[in-house]
Motif scaffolding. Structure first.
Motif, PDB file in Angstrom:
ATOM      1  N   MET A 291     -23.095  25.766  11.427  1.00  0.00           N
ATOM      2  CA  MET A 291     -22.915  27.148  10.974  1.00  0.00           C
ATOM      3  C   MET A 291     -24.098  27.606  10.128  1.00  0.00           C
ATOM      4  SD  MET A 291     -18.821  27.482  10.133  1.00  0.00           S
ATOM      5  CE  MET A 291     -18.583  25.880   9.375  1.00  0.00           C
ATOM      6  N   ASP A 292     -24.640  26.705   9.291  1.00  0.00           N
ATOM      7  CA  ASP A 292     -25.763  27.065   8.430  1.00  0.00           C
ATOM      8  C   ASP A 292     -27.003  27.435   9.240  1.00  0.00           C
ATOM      9  OD1 ASP A 292     -24.296  26.730   6.153  1.00  0.00           O
ATOM     10  OD2 ASP A 292     -25.032  24.705   5.719  1.00  0.00           O
ATOM     11  N   ILE A 293     -27.245  26.709  10.332  1.00  0.00           N
ATOM     12  CA  ILE A 293     -28.456  26.967  11.123  1.00  0.00           C
ATOM     13  C   ILE A 293     -28.219  28.002  12.216  1.00  0.00           C
ATOM     14  CG2 ILE A 293     -29.354  24.663  10.685  1.00  0.00           C
ATOM     15  CD1 ILE A 293     -28.482  23.797  13.415  1.00  0.00           C
ATOM     16  N   GLY A 294     -26.966  28.490  12.320  1.00  0.00           N
ATOM     17  CA  GLY A 294     -26.671  29.517  13.313  1.00  0.00           C
ATOM     18  C   GLY A 294     -26.720  29.021  14.736  1.00  0.00           C
ATOM     19  N   SER A 295     -26.154  27.840  14.985  1.00  0.00           N
ATOM     20  CA  SER A 295     -26.176  27.267  16.336  1.00  0.00           C
ATOM     21  C   SER A 295     -25.450  28.174  17.322  1.00  0.00           C
ATOM     22  CB  SER A 295     -25.512  25.884  16.343  1.00  0.00           C
ATOM     23  OG  SER A 295     -26.280  24.961  15.603  1.00  0.00           O
ATOM     24  N   PRO A 296     -25.985  28.309  18.539  1.00  0.00           N
ATOM     25  CA  PRO A 296     -25.331  29.167  19.540  1.00  0.00           C
ATOM     26  C   PRO A 296     -24.086  28.508  20.110  1.00  0.00           C
ATOM     27  CG  PRO A 296     -27.250  28.088  20.494  1.00  0.00           C
ATOM     28  CD  PRO A 296     -27.253  27.751  19.022  1.00  0.00           C
ATOM     29  N   VAL A 297     -23.342  29.292  20.860  1.00  0.00           N
ATOM     30  CA  VAL A 297     -22.075  28.837  21.429  1.00  0.00           C
ATOM     31  C   VAL A 297     -22.245  27.548  22.222  1.00  0.00           C
ATOM     32  CG1 VAL A 297     -20.346  29.385  23.185  1.00  0.00           C
ATOM     33  CG2 VAL A 297     -20.971  31.103  21.501  1.00  0.00           C
ATOM     34  N   GLN A 298     -23.241  27.511  23.108  1.00  0.00           N
ATOM     35  CA  GLN A 298     -23.398  26.353  23.985  1.00  0.00           C
ATOM     36  C   GLN A 298     -23.603  25.072  23.183  1.00  0.00           C
ATOM     37  OE1 GLN A 298     -24.995  29.305  24.109  1.00  0.00           O
ATOM     38  NE2 GLN A 298     -25.922  29.652  26.108  1.00  0.00           N
ATOM     39  N   HIS A 299     -24.359  25.173  22.094  1.00  0.00           N
ATOM     40  CA  HIS A 299     -24.633  23.975  21.300  1.00  0.00           C
ATOM     41  C   HIS A 299     -23.392  23.519  20.538  1.00  0.00           C
ATOM     42  CE1 HIS A 299     -27.055  20.995  19.322  1.00  0.00           C
ATOM     43  NE2 HIS A 299     -26.724  21.447  18.127  1.00  0.00           N
ATOM     44  N   ILE A 300     -22.600  24.461  20.046  1.00  0.00           N
ATOM     45  CA  ILE A 300     -21.363  24.091  19.340  1.00  0.00           C
ATOM     46  C   ILE A 300     -20.407  23.383  20.294  1.00  0.00           C
ATOM     47  CG2 ILE A 300     -19.328  24.992  18.146  1.00  0.00           C
ATOM     48  CD1 ILE A 300     -21.104  27.267  17.101  1.00  0.00           C
ATOM     49  N   VAL A 301     -20.275  23.902  21.507  1.00  0.00           N
ATOM     50  CA  VAL A 301     -19.394  23.273  22.502  1.00  0.00           C
ATOM     51  C   VAL A 301     -19.922  21.888  22.865  1.00  0.00           C
ATOM     52  CG1 VAL A 301     -18.535  23.430  24.870  1.00  0.00           C
ATOM     53  CG2 VAL A 301     -18.565  25.462  23.413  1.00  0.00           C
ATOM     54  N   ALA A 302     -21.233  21.765  23.068  1.00  0.00           N
ATOM     55  CA  ALA A 302     -21.821  20.472  23.421  1.00  0.00           C
ATOM     56  C   ALA A 302     -21.637  19.462  22.294  1.00  0.00           C
ATOM     57  CB  ALA A 302     -23.305  20.641  23.749  1.00  0.00           C
ATOM     58  N   GLU A 303     -21.776  19.893  21.053  1.00  0.00           N
ATOM     59  CA  GLU A 303     -21.611  18.984  19.916  1.00  0.00           C
ATOM     60  C   GLU A 303     -20.151  18.557  19.772  1.00  0.00           C
ATOM     61  OE1 GLU A 303     -23.212  16.768  16.657  1.00  0.00           O
ATOM     62  OE2 GLU A 303     -23.982  17.644  18.513  1.00  0.00           O
ATOM     63  N   THR A 304     -19.230  19.454  20.031  1.00  0.00           N
ATOM     64  CA  THR A 304     -17.809  19.096  20.001  1.00  0.00           C
ATOM     65  C   THR A 304     -17.515  18.028  21.055  1.00  0.00           C
ATOM     66  OG1 THR A 304     -17.292  21.368  19.336  1.00  0.00           O
ATOM     67  CG2 THR A 304     -15.470  20.003  20.084  1.00  0.00           C
ATOM     68  N   SER A 305     -18.083  18.200  22.240  1.00  0.00           N
ATOM     69  CA  SER A 305     -17.909  17.206  23.306  1.00  0.00           C
ATOM     70  C   SER A 305     -18.485  15.857  22.890  1.00  0.00           C
ATOM     71  CB  SER A 305     -18.576  17.706  24.585  1.00  0.00           C
ATOM     72  OG  SER A 305     -18.552  16.720  25.587  1.00  0.00           O
ATOM     73  N   ARG A 306     -19.654  15.882  22.244  1.00  0.00           N
ATOM     74  CA  ARG A 306     -20.279  14.622  21.817  1.00  0.00           C
ATOM     75  C   ARG A 306     -19.426  13.917  20.761  1.00  0.00           C
ATOM     76  NH1 ARG A 306     -22.735  12.397  17.846  1.00  0.00           N
ATOM     77  NH2 ARG A 306     -22.491  14.246  16.539  1.00  0.00           N
ATOM     78  N   ILE A 307     -18.909  14.675  19.794  1.00  0.00           N
ATOM     79  CA  ILE A 307     -18.107  14.074  18.731  1.00  0.00           C
ATOM     80  C   ILE A 307     -16.838  13.452  19.293  1.00  0.00           C
ATOM     81  CG2 ILE A 307     -16.713  14.612  16.694  1.00  0.00           C
ATOM     82  CD1 ILE A 307     -18.833  16.731  15.980  1.00  0.00           C
ATOM     83  N   LEU A 308     -16.179  14.147  20.200  1.00  0.00           N
ATOM     84  CA  LEU A 308     -14.910  13.652  20.754  1.00  0.00           C
ATOM     85  C   LEU A 308     -15.121  12.658  21.892  1.00  0.00           C
ATOM     86  CD1 LEU A 308     -12.771  16.926  20.866  1.00  0.00           C
ATOM     87  CD2 LEU A 308     -12.478  14.980  19.328  1.00  0.00           C
ATOM     88  N   GLY A 309     -16.307  12.676  22.494  1.00  0.00           N
ATOM     89  CA  GLY A 309     -16.526  11.833  23.666  1.00  0.00           C
ATOM     90  C   GLY A 309     -15.665  12.274  24.832  1.00  0.00           C
TER      91      GLY A 309
END
Length: 554
Positions: free
Chosen positions: A177-195
Motif C-alpha cells: 500500500m505504501d508503494i502504491g502497488s497495482p492490482v496485478q501485483h497485489i493479486v500476484a503477491e497474495t497468490s505467492r503468500i498463500l501458495g
C-alpha cells in the motif's frame, strides 16, 4: 450371549514409534485428530482407531477431560474429549451420548480402557461410526495431563506462529500500500503468500486479474462466471473469499482456490489483500478502474503472447465478459489525436468510456485499452453476435463513438475471425495499418487489410535480414545521390510509383512542372539502371520503396 460390553469390533492398531520422544508442532495452521494421533504422548498409550476414520481431519481447538455422560453443559465445540468412562451410567445410551458429542461440535473421543471397559463396547463403536465421530481407544494406562499438556503446547505454539505470521503478512501488505502497488501485483503477491491460485473478480463475476498457484495447471478460467456465480450462492469446499469495499460500496471479491493452508489463516491473508485492493481503488479517479486493468491486461498479454495455450486464453477472455462461442471477432485501432494521448490520461479514459458505451448500445462485447506507439491509439477487440455484419456494425460503432466530437479520427481494422489466434492476427493487422499510415486515409475512413495486403505482408517480414537490406540494394544509388546533393529523387520516384499511368498527376503531387518531373525520372532511371515503363522493374521499385518507408528511414 455376549453383551455390548464384551463385544469388540476389529480395529486397526496405530504403531508406536519409539523414535518419537518429544512433541513436534505440525507445520500447519491448525491441529487435527490425525495430528494428535502422531504425538508421542498419545502413542505411548497404544492408540487404536476404532471409528470415524473419515473425520480424522477434524480440527481440535482444545482438550477436555470429561467423565460424565452429560456433555451439553461442558463443551463448546472443537474439543478432543478424553475419558475413562468411570462416570458413565451402567445403562448408558451410546446413541444419545454420541449424538450429544456431535451436537456439541466435539472433534473426537479418546477412551482409555482398563478402568471401566476392557474392550470397546460395540454399541459405542457403531454410534461413533454412524455419526462420523473419531473414536480412539488407549490400551495402555496414560496420564491424561500428559496428553493435555502436549496438545495444548502444540496449540499455543501454533497460536504464537499465527501471530508472527499475521504480523509478517500485515507488514507485507502495508508495504504494498505504501508503494502504491497495482492490482496485478497485489493479486500476484497474495497468490505467492498463500501458495495458491488467487482470482480477483467484480460483482458481475467478471475476472479483473488472477495469479496461478505453484503447480496449478488446471484451466481455472473455463466457464468461470457460471461456476463463480453458483459458488457464491452455495459456498463450496476449496474456495475462500473476502469482499473488496471502498467508497461505501462493495466492488467485488478476492478468491483463493484449493483450500490453502497458511499460519496466519487464509481468511486473514485475504482480508489484508482486500484492504490493499481497497486502498488502490481509493487512489484512482475513475469508477471503471478495474475494467481498464482487466482489458489492458488481456490485450497486452495476447499481443505479447503471454499464454500457455489458446484455449486457456480464450477462457480468460470469456471470464472477462468477451464471448467467443459462435461469434465473429475482430481487431480495431482508432487514432488518438492531440497531445494528451498517454494511456493513463483523462482524455484517453474518456475515449475508452465512449467506445465501451457505443459498443454496449450495439450489443457488442469489447475489450479496449490505450496504446502508446508511434501513433497513439485505442486498441479494441470486438465480438459480434451471429446476426451482426462486422463492417456495417463497425461503421455504426465509430459513428456513435465520434458523436459530438469535433475531431474525426482515422480507424483501421484487421480481418474478421472466429478464433483466438485469428483475433491476435486481426489486432496486429489493425496496429500495423495504423502505424504504417499507408494510403493516408482520410479522417473518418476505415482502412481495412484488403486494401493494403502487400504493405501488411512486408510489415510482417520486416525482421528478415534479406528484407531489411533489400531497399539499400535496389535504391542505393538514388539514396546516395539525395544524401550527397540534397536532392529529392526518392520522393519523385514514390510519386511516380503511386500514379505510374498518369505522369501529369504524379508531377502535380510532387509540386513539379512536367518537364522537371520528367528530367528527374530520367535521372532515376540512369542511376538505378532500370526502366520505369517495365512492369517487373516497377514492382521491384515499389516493394523497395515500401520497405524503406516502413523502416522509417529518411
Amino acid at each position: 450371549m455376549k453383551s455390548d460390553t464384551d463385544r469388540v469390533i476389529e480395529i486397526q492398531t496405530l504403531p508406536l514409534n519409539p523414535a518419537k520422544n518429544q512433541t513436534v508442532c505440525p507445520a500447519k495452521s491448525s491441529l487435527t485428530v490425525r495430528d494428535v494421533l502422531e504425538l508421542p504422548e498419545l502413542l505411548a498409550g497404544s492408540p487404536q482407531l476404532v471409528a470415524g476414520a473419515r473425520e480424522l481431519d477434524a480440527r481440535i481447538r482444545w482438550v477436555h477431560v470429561l467423565e460424565s455422560s452429560s456433555v451439553m453443559d461442558f463443551l463448546s465445540g472443537g474439543e478432543l474429549v478424553l475419558s475413562t468412562a468411570v462416570g458413565w451410567a451402567a445403562d448408558i445410551d451410546f446413541q444419545h451420548y454420541v449424538r450429544s458429542l456431535v451436537a456439541s461440535g466435539v472433534a473426537g473421543l479418546v477412551l482409555e480402557l482398563g478402568i471401566r471397559y476392557q474392550q470397546i463396547p460395540q454399541g459405542l463403536a457403531k454410534a461413533c461410526e454412524q455419526h462420523r465421530l473419531p473414536l480412539i481407544a488407549l490400551h495402555q494406562r496414560t496420564r491424561f495431563i500428559t496428553i493435555t499438556e502436549a496438545v495444548h503446547r502444540v496449540l499455543l505454539t501454533q497460536q504464537m506462529h499465527a501471530l508472527q505470521a499475521r504480523d509478517s503478512v500485515s507488514s507485507r501488505f502495508t508495504q504494498l500500500m505504501d508503494i502504491g502497488s497495482p492490482v496485478q501485483h497485489i493479486v500476484a503477491e497474495t497468490s505467492r503468500i498463500l501458495g495458491a491460485t488467487v482470482v480477483l473478480e467484480d460483482l458481475a463475476h467478471q475476472v479483473v486479474s488472477h495469479a496461478r498457484g505453484p503447480g496449478d495447471d488446471h484451466e481455472i478460467m473455463e466457464n468461470w462466471r457460471v461456476r463463480s456465480r453458483v459458488a457464491a450462492g452455495n459456498p463450496v469446499e476449496g474456495r475462500a473469499c473476502a469482499p473488496i469495499q471502498a467508497r461505501g460500496r462493495q466492488w467485488g471479491r478476492i478468491i483463493a482456490l484449493g483450500s490453502p493452508e497458511h499460519a496466519a489463516g487464509t481468511g486473514f491473508v485475504l482480508a489484508q489483500a482486500a484492504t490493499a485492493l481497497s486502498m488502490e481503488l481509493l487512489s484512482q479517479q475513475h469508477d471503471d478502474y478495474w475494467t481498464k486493468v482487466s482489458h489492458q491486461r488481456l490485450l497486452e498479454g495476447l499481443l505479447e503472447r503471454e499464454l500457455s495455450n489458446w484455449n486457456e486464453l480464450e477462457h480468460e477472455f470469456e471470464a472477462a465478459g468477451f464471448e467467443f462461442g459462435g461469434r465473429t471477432v475482430l481487431g480495431l485501432a482508432i487514432e488518438l489525436p492531440g497531445t494528451d494521448s498517454a494511456p493513463d490520461s483523462y482524455s484517453v479514459h474518456a475515449e475508452l468510456n465512449s467506445l465501451r458505451s457505443a459498443a454496449a448500445s450495439l450489443g457488442l462485447d469489447v475489450l479496449c485499452a490505450g496504446r502508446q506507439a508511434d501513433i497513439p491509439m485505442i486498441l479494441a477487440a470486438l465480438s459480434f453476435r451471429p446476426a451482426k455484419e462486422p463492417q456495417a456494425t463497425i461503421a455504426e460503432l465509430l459513428k456513435r463513438f465520434r458523436a459530438g466530437s469535433p475531431v474525426s479520427t482515422r480507424a483501421t481494422t484487421g480481418n474478421p475471425s472466429t478464433s483466438m489466434p485469428g483475433l491476435l492476427a486481426s489486432l496486429e493487422e489493425a496496429i500495423a495499418l495504423m502505424t504504417l499510415g499507408t494510403g493516408k486515409s482520410a479522417a473518418g475512413d476505415i482502412l481495412q487489410p484488403r486494401s493494403q495486403e502487400l504493405a501488411l505482408l512486408l510489415h510482417k517480414m520486416r525482421a528478415e535480414p534479406s528484407i531489411r537490406g533489400f531497399p539499400e540494394r535496389i535504391l542505393g544509388p538514388v539514396l546516395l545521390h539525395d544524401a550527397s546533393t540534397g536532392s529529392d529523387l526518392l520522393r519523385t520516384l514514390i510519386a511516380y510509383l503511386k500514379h505510374p499511368t498518369n505522369r501529369t498527376l504524379a508531377a502535380a503531387e510532387s509540386h513539379l512542372s512536367r518537364s522537371v518531373f520528367y528530367q528527374r525520372l530520367a535521372l532515376v532511371e540512369g542511376l538505378l539502371d532500370r526502366r520505369l515503363d517495365d512492369g517487373q522493374d516497377l514492382a521491384t521499385l515499389h516493394v523497395a520503396t515500401m520497405i524503406h518507408q516502413q523502416s522509417g528511414s529518411s
